[in-house]
Each structure stands twice: as structure tokens, then as C-alpha cells.
Motif scaffolding. Structure first.
Motif, PDB file in Angstrom:
ATOM      1  N   MET A  34       0.858  -1.164  -0.078  1.00 23.86           N
ATOM      2  CA  MET A  34      -0.131  -0.084   0.081  1.00 23.86           C
ATOM      3  C   MET A  34       0.839   1.325  -0.093  1.00 23.86           C
ATOM      4  O   MET A  34       2.067   1.203   0.690  1.00 23.86           O
ATOM      5  CB  MET A  34      -0.923   0.075   1.339  1.00 23.86           C
ATOM      6  CG  MET A  34      -0.364   0.323   2.546  1.00 23.86           C
ATOM      7  SD  MET A  34      -1.435   0.567   4.008  1.00 23.86           S
ATOM      8  CE  MET A  34      -1.859   2.269   3.598  1.00 23.86           C
ATOM      9  N   SER A  53      -4.571   1.436  -2.214  1.00 21.81           N
ATOM     10  CA  SER A  53      -4.321   0.136  -1.733  1.00 21.81           C
ATOM     11  C   SER A  53      -3.423  -0.617  -2.971  1.00 21.81           C
ATOM     12  O   SER A  53      -3.244   0.339  -3.970  1.00 21.81           O
ATOM     13  CB  SER A  53      -5.593  -0.717  -1.826  1.00 21.81           C
ATOM     14  OG  SER A  53      -6.326  -0.567  -3.063  1.00 21.81           O
ATOM     15  N   SER A  58      -8.892   0.771  -3.510  1.00 28.46           N
ATOM     16  CA  SER A  58      -9.164   1.576  -2.249  1.00 28.46           C
ATOM     17  C   SER A  58      -8.505   2.774  -2.138  1.00 28.46           C
ATOM     18  O   SER A  58      -7.073   2.708  -2.321  1.00 28.46           O
ATOM     19  CB  SER A  58      -9.263   0.493  -0.957  1.00 28.46           C
ATOM     20  OG  SER A  58     -10.102  -0.447  -1.149  1.00 28.46           O
ATOM     21  N   SER A  60      -7.962   6.572   0.241  1.00 32.49           N
ATOM     22  CA  SER A  60      -8.617   7.541   1.211  1.00 32.49           C
ATOM     23  C   SER A  60      -7.590   8.556   1.286  1.00 32.49           C
ATOM     24  O   SER A  60      -6.777   8.978   0.705  1.00 32.49           O
ATOM     25  CB  SER A  60      -8.365   6.915   2.706  1.00 32.49           C
ATOM     26  OG  SER A  60      -7.111   6.577   3.102  1.00 32.49           O
ATOM     27  N   ARG A 100       4.193   0.599   2.781  1.00 33.72           N
ATOM     28  CA  ARG A 100       4.264  -0.544   3.788  1.00 33.72           C
ATOM     29  C   ARG A 100       3.841  -1.769   3.080  1.00 33.72           C
ATOM     30  O   ARG A 100       2.791  -1.766   2.063  1.00 33.72           O
ATOM     31  CB  ARG A 100       3.260  -0.237   4.808  1.00 33.72           C
ATOM     32  CG  ARG A 100       3.079  -1.429   5.810  1.00 33.72           C
ATOM     33  CD  ARG A 100       2.236  -1.277   7.047  1.00 33.72           C
ATOM     34  NE  ARG A 100       2.030  -2.296   7.949  1.00 33.72           N
ATOM     35  CZ  ARG A 100       2.690  -2.280   9.165  1.00 33.72           C
ATOM     36  NH1 ARG A 100       3.215  -1.113   9.547  1.00 33.72           N
ATOM     37  NH2 ARG A 100       2.636  -3.271   9.944  1.00 33.72           N
ATOM     38  N   VAL A 102       1.779  -4.443   2.723  1.00 31.55           N
ATOM     39  CA  VAL A 102       0.332  -4.996   2.850  1.00 31.55           C
ATOM     40  C   VAL A 102      -0.553  -4.477   1.961  1.00 31.55           C
ATOM     41  O   VAL A 102      -0.543  -3.615   1.015  1.00 31.55           O
ATOM     42  CB  VAL A 102      -0.038  -4.468   4.296  1.00 31.55           C
ATOM     43  CG1 VAL A 102      -0.358  -2.729   4.403  1.00 31.55           C
ATOM     44  CG2 VAL A 102      -1.263  -5.110   4.842  1.00 31.55           C
ATOM     45  N   ASP A 103      -1.626  -5.297   1.581  1.00 29.58           N
ATOM     46  CA  ASP A 103      -2.562  -4.922   0.443  1.00 29.58           C
ATOM     47  C   ASP A 103      -3.117  -3.689   0.862  1.00 29.58           C
ATOM     48  O   ASP A 103      -3.067  -2.604   0.106  1.00 29.58           O
ATOM     49  CB  ASP A 103      -3.497  -5.985   0.505  1.00 29.58           C
ATOM     50  CG  ASP A 103      -4.560  -5.648  -1.079  1.00 29.58           C
ATOM     51  OD1 ASP A 103      -5.364  -6.628  -1.095  1.00 29.58           O
ATOM     52  OD2 ASP A 103      -4.510  -4.692  -1.314  1.00 29.58           O
ATOM     53  N   TYR A 104      -3.854  -3.527   1.810  1.00 34.10           N
ATOM     54  CA  TYR A 104      -4.399  -2.029   2.359  1.00 34.10           C
ATOM     55  C   TYR A 104      -4.637  -1.991   3.776  1.00 34.10           C
ATOM     56  O   TYR A 104      -5.625  -3.114   4.187  1.00 34.10           O
ATOM     57  CB  TYR A 104      -5.628  -1.869   1.450  1.00 34.10           C
ATOM     58  CG  TYR A 104      -5.944  -0.407   1.691  1.00 34.10           C
ATOM     59  CD1 TYR A 104      -7.290  -0.054   2.149  1.00 34.10           C
ATOM     60  CD2 TYR A 104      -5.063   0.921   1.514  1.00 34.10           C
ATOM     61  CE1 TYR A 104      -7.799   1.276   2.592  1.00 34.10           C
ATOM     62  CE2 TYR A 104      -5.609   2.142   1.714  1.00 34.10           C
ATOM     63  CZ  TYR A 104      -6.775   2.433   2.117  1.00 34.10           C
ATOM     64  OH  TYR A 104      -7.228   3.732   2.489  1.00 34.10           O
ATOM     65  N   SER A 105      -4.834  -0.947   4.651  1.00 33.15           N
ATOM     66  CA  SER A 105      -5.507  -0.701   5.956  1.00 33.15           C
ATOM     67  C   SER A 105      -5.173   0.605   6.076  1.00 33.15           C
ATOM     68  O   SER A 105      -4.127   1.057   6.171  1.00 33.15           O
ATOM     69  CB  SER A 105      -4.907  -1.804   6.812  1.00 33.15           C
ATOM     70  OG  SER A 105      -5.510  -1.246   8.147  1.00 33.15           O
ATOM     71  N   ARG A 106      -6.424   1.476   6.166  1.00 35.69           N
ATOM     72  CA  ARG A 106      -6.205   2.744   6.391  1.00 35.69           C
ATOM     73  C   ARG A 106      -5.663   2.920   7.784  1.00 35.69           C
ATOM     74  O   ARG A 106      -4.978   3.979   7.965  1.00 35.69           O
ATOM     75  CB  ARG A 106      -7.797   3.253   6.630  1.00 35.69           C
ATOM     76  CG  ARG A 106      -7.933   4.850   6.915  1.00 35.69           C
ATOM     77  CD  ARG A 106      -6.963   5.944   5.805  1.00 35.69           C
ATOM     78  NE  ARG A 106      -7.259   6.977   6.338  1.00 35.69           N
ATOM     79  CZ  ARG A 106      -6.288   7.689   7.315  1.00 35.69           C
ATOM     80  NH1 ARG A 106      -5.390   6.712   7.720  1.00 35.69           N
ATOM     81  NH2 ARG A 106      -6.226   8.952   7.467  1.00 35.69           N
ATOM     82  N   ASP A 107      -5.805   1.884   8.827  1.00 32.79           N
ATOM     83  CA  ASP A 107      -5.149   2.059   9.912  1.00 32.79           C
ATOM     84  C   ASP A 107      -3.573   2.344   9.699  1.00 32.79           C
ATOM     85  O   ASP A 107      -2.785   2.688  10.872  1.00 32.79           O
ATOM     86  CB  ASP A 107      -5.384   0.897  10.943  1.00 32.79           C
ATOM     87  CG  ASP A 107      -6.978   1.096  11.329  1.00 32.79           C
ATOM     88  OD1 ASP A 107      -7.264  -0.279  11.861  1.00 32.79           O
ATOM     89  OD2 ASP A 107      -7.402   1.881  11.082  1.00 32.79           O
ATOM     90  N   TYR A 108      -2.795   1.630   8.657  1.00 36.26           N
ATOM     91  CA  TYR A 108      -1.424   1.920   8.733  1.00 36.26           C
ATOM     92  C   TYR A 108      -1.072   3.340   8.190  1.00 36.26           C
ATOM     93  O   TYR A 108       0.273   3.664   8.082  1.00 36.26           O
ATOM     94  CB  TYR A 108      -1.155   0.731   7.647  1.00 36.26           C
ATOM     95  CG  TYR A 108      -0.821  -0.649   8.492  1.00 36.26           C
ATOM     96  CD1 TYR A 108      -1.595  -1.754   7.764  1.00 36.26           C
ATOM     97  CD2 TYR A 108      -0.555  -0.940   9.382  1.00 36.26           C
ATOM     98  CE1 TYR A 108      -1.625  -3.015   8.422  1.00 36.26           C
ATOM     99  CE2 TYR A 108      -0.330  -2.277  10.041  1.00 36.26           C
ATOM    100  CZ  TYR A 108      -1.058  -3.129   9.597  1.00 36.26           C
ATOM    101  OH  TYR A 108      -1.115  -4.328  10.052  1.00 36.26           O
TER     102      TYR A 108
END
Length: 127
Positions: A34, A53, A58, A60, A100, A102-108
Motif C-alpha cells: 500500500m 491500496s 481503495s 482514502s 508498507r 500490505v494490501d491495504y489498511s487505512r489504520d497503517y
């Protein structure tokens, strides 16, 4: 992965600019990263701007840029873009791209959540 940001410069308010971030070392076609853009204005802390993502499906944005900035990516070119329209003087900052694995996480999408950082490119918006 190493990141190199390009495209900063001096522009007038109301105009557009596109930033690019080129990744090397680990390609997007093989590794799921991401990506995000952050910025740091003079005398202020670094802040989140936008994230995307690995697939690009995705995204944000911070509220301050929503509707004006667009993040996108071209995994075949290992490049992430930030299209900035209707620029304002308060958009003046050094812009950093970050990654990062990872595929995706807004938290990261925070200064501590991202793993790799580019060197930054300066955007100056004059009034």
C-alpha cells in the motif's frame, strides 16, 4: 523498497501539479505494497494526505484535500501519483511518499504505520 519522489515546484494558487513516486528494489507486480503521501509544512508535524491500496481499488484522503487531490498508481511502472488540483497556499509543504508491505489498511496510513519513506519533494504554492 526504495522510494524516490518527483514533481514538486513553485506554482500559483488555483493551478495543478502532479507528483510521482517511483519505487525500486521490490516491484509492485511481485510484492503487495500500500502507498501513501504525507506532507510536512514549515514548523508543523508531518501529516497524512492520501493512501491507496495495492490494487488501486481503495483510496482514502485527508479532509483538507478531498475533492482536490487524487492518488493513483501504475504497478507496471512501480509508480504512485498524486494529482493536486486547485492548489492553495496552505498546501505548501514537503511531500513524502511512503510504503508498507500490505494490501491495504487505512489504520497503517500514519507516520508510524508506514515502513519505507522517500526523500520528499517541495511544493510551494504562491497566492
Amino acid at each position: 523498497v526504495q522510494l524516490q519522489a518527483y514533481g514538486g515546484g513553485l506554482v500559483q494558487a488555483g493551478t495543478s501539479l502532479r507528483l510521482s513516486c517511483v519505487a525500486s528494489g521490490r516491484t509492485f507486480s511481485r510484492y503487495k505494497y500500500m502507498m501513501a503521501w504525507f506532507r510536512q509544512a514549515p514548523g508543523k508535524e508531518r501529516e497524512f494526505v492520501a493512501a491507496i491500496s495495492w490494487s488501486g481499488g481503495s483510496t482514502s484522503y485527508d479532509d483538507s484535500v478531498k475533492g482536490r487531490f487524487t492518488i493513483s498508481r501504475d504497478n507496471a511502472e512501480n509508480t504512485v501519483y498524486l494529482q493536486m488540483n486547485s492548489l492553495k497556499p496552505e498546501d505548501t509543504a514537503v511531500y513524502y511518499c511512503a510504503a508498507r508491505e500490505v494490501d491495504y489498511s487505512r489504520d497503517y496510513a500514519t507516520e508510524f504505520g508506514m515502513q519505507e519513506w522517500g526523500q520528499g519533494t517541495l511544493v510551494t504554492v504562491s497566492s
